[in-house]
Design a protein around this motif. Structure first.
Motif, PDB file in Angstrom:
ATOM      1  N   UNK A   1     -42.429 -26.233  13.778  1.00 56.52           N
ATOM      2  CA  UNK A   1     -41.660 -25.888  14.978  1.00 56.52           C
ATOM      3  C   UNK A   1     -42.597 -25.671  16.160  1.00 56.52           C
ATOM      4  N   UNK A   2     -43.798 -25.157  15.901  1.00 58.11           N
ATOM      5  CA  UNK A   2     -44.780 -24.991  16.978  1.00 58.11           C
ATOM      6  C   UNK A   2     -45.153 -26.340  17.571  1.00 58.11           C
ATOM      7  N   UNK A   3     -45.349 -27.327  16.717  1.00 55.78           N
ATOM      8  CA  UNK A   3     -45.657 -28.679  17.188  1.00 55.78           C
ATOM      9  C   UNK A   3     -44.486 -29.260  17.969  1.00 55.78           C
TER      10      UNK A   3
ATOM     11  N   UNK B   1     -36.643 -20.117  22.356  1.00 53.86           N
ATOM     12  CA  UNK B   1     -35.698 -19.474  21.440  1.00 53.86           C
ATOM     13  C   UNK B   1     -34.772 -20.482  20.777  1.00 53.86           C
ATOM     14  N   UNK B   2     -34.327 -21.489  21.509  1.00 53.69           N
ATOM     15  CA  UNK B   2     -33.479 -22.505  20.889  1.00 53.69           C
ATOM     16  C   UNK B   2     -34.207 -23.177  19.731  1.00 53.69           C
ATOM     17  N   UNK B   3     -35.480 -23.476  19.940  1.00 51.35           N
ATOM     18  CA  UNK B   3     -36.269 -24.105  18.876  1.00 51.35           C
ATOM     19  C   UNK B   3     -36.504 -23.136  17.721  1.00 51.35           C
ATOM     20  N   UNK B   4     -36.813 -21.894  18.048  1.00 47.26           N
ATOM     21  CA  UNK B   4     -37.040 -20.913  16.984  1.00 47.26           C
ATOM     22  C   UNK B   4     -35.765 -20.646  16.198  1.00 47.26           C
ATOM     23  N   UNK B   5     -34.627 -20.664  16.873  1.00 46.32           N
ATOM     24  CA  UNK B   5     -33.380 -20.476  16.145  1.00 46.32           C
ATOM     25  C   UNK B   5     -33.152 -21.639  15.176  1.00 46.32           C
ATOM     26  N   UNK B   6     -33.538 -22.848  15.549  1.00 43.51           N
ATOM     27  CA  UNK B   6     -33.475 -23.961  14.595  1.00 43.51           C
ATOM     28  C   UNK B   6     -34.437 -23.724  13.430  1.00 43.51           C
ATOM     29  N   UNK B   7     -35.596 -23.173  13.718  1.00 38.40           N
ATOM     30  CA  UNK B   7     -36.552 -22.849  12.649  1.00 38.40           C
ATOM     31  C   UNK B   7     -35.933 -21.851  11.667  1.00 38.40           C
ATOM     32  N   UNK B   8     -35.338 -20.800  12.199  1.00 35.88           N
ATOM     33  CA  UNK B   8     -34.748 -19.791  11.309  1.00 35.88           C
ATOM     34  C   UNK B   8     -33.529 -20.346  10.571  1.00 35.88           C
ATOM     35  N   UNK B   9     -32.769 -21.209  11.219  1.00 39.26           N
ATOM     36  CA  UNK B   9     -31.655 -21.849  10.516  1.00 39.26           C
ATOM     37  C   UNK B   9     -32.188 -22.666   9.344  1.00 39.26           C
TER      38      UNK B   9
END
Length: 194
Positions: free
Chosen positions: A140-142, A77-85
């Motif tokens: 972000x997946x990578x 989630x931390x990484x995905x939140x960076x993606x959405x940001x």
């Protein structure tokens, strides 16, 4: 939250960008030999992480993940939140994302107070344009898959792509509800520090 969010929140709150990243490496008591700006950055990093982990939208998104991913749900989630940001950047910042990344890179000049791991991180961040890669789901997946290398035993993180696709819309809604609250929280924390 991950690197992009910590850097964005540091600029938003007019605190130290290096301090925001140093919070990733500082453990235990904060070294009083560090500059005041770095100490504040570490404290703010910790407050952001605690607030994020306890927030119902973040927790709910983590709990919605199936096993074995739920164990690593905070990382995902931390990484995905960076993606959405990165994806919704224009909603949170007047400056274009790539201009902000260039600005952040100019602020992140290694010095003797940085641990070697942070020096390496910043060099890789700049060399491979990691923050810019967060804009795409493939990027972000990578990045999530590479986190597996930090663990002693293999994790399911390299296999998370189907999960990200399946839960993408729910994760996006969680971020959009959460991030404005986090921004307000950070500004209040800095106001209390003043």
């Amino acid at each position: 939250m991950n690197y992009l969010a910590h850097l964005h929140l540091a600029q938003l709150s007019q605190t130290s960008l290096p301090g925001a990243l140093l919070g990733e490496y500082a453990r235990g008591h904060i070294d009083t030999q560090l500059s005041t700006e770095l100490q504040l950055g570490i404290r703010l990093h910790r407050q952001i992480d605690s607030y994020t982990d306890a927030h119902p939208l973040h927790r709910g998104a983590v709990q919605a993940m199936p096993s074995p991913f739920r164990r690593y749900g905070g990382i995902i989630m931390d990484m995905m939140f960076d993606h959405f940001l990165a994806r919704f950047w224009r909603h949170y910042h007047d400056q274009p994302l790539l201009d902000f990344i260039d600005y952040a890179h100019r602020q992140l000049i290694p010095d003797s107070q940085w641990p070697p791991a942070m020096v390496t991180l910043v060099a890789r961040m700049q060399q491979y344009q990691l923050l810019a890669s967060y804009q795409t789901l493939d990027g972000i997946t990578l990045a999530i898959a590479r986190i597996d290398l930090r663990f002693r035993s293999p994790t399911p993180l390299p296999l998370c792509a189907p999960l990200l696709h399946a839960q993408y819309d729910n994760m996006e809604r969680a971020f959009l509800g959460f991030y404005p609250e986090l921004m307000a929280f950070v500004l209040e924390c800095v106001r209390r520090e003043a």
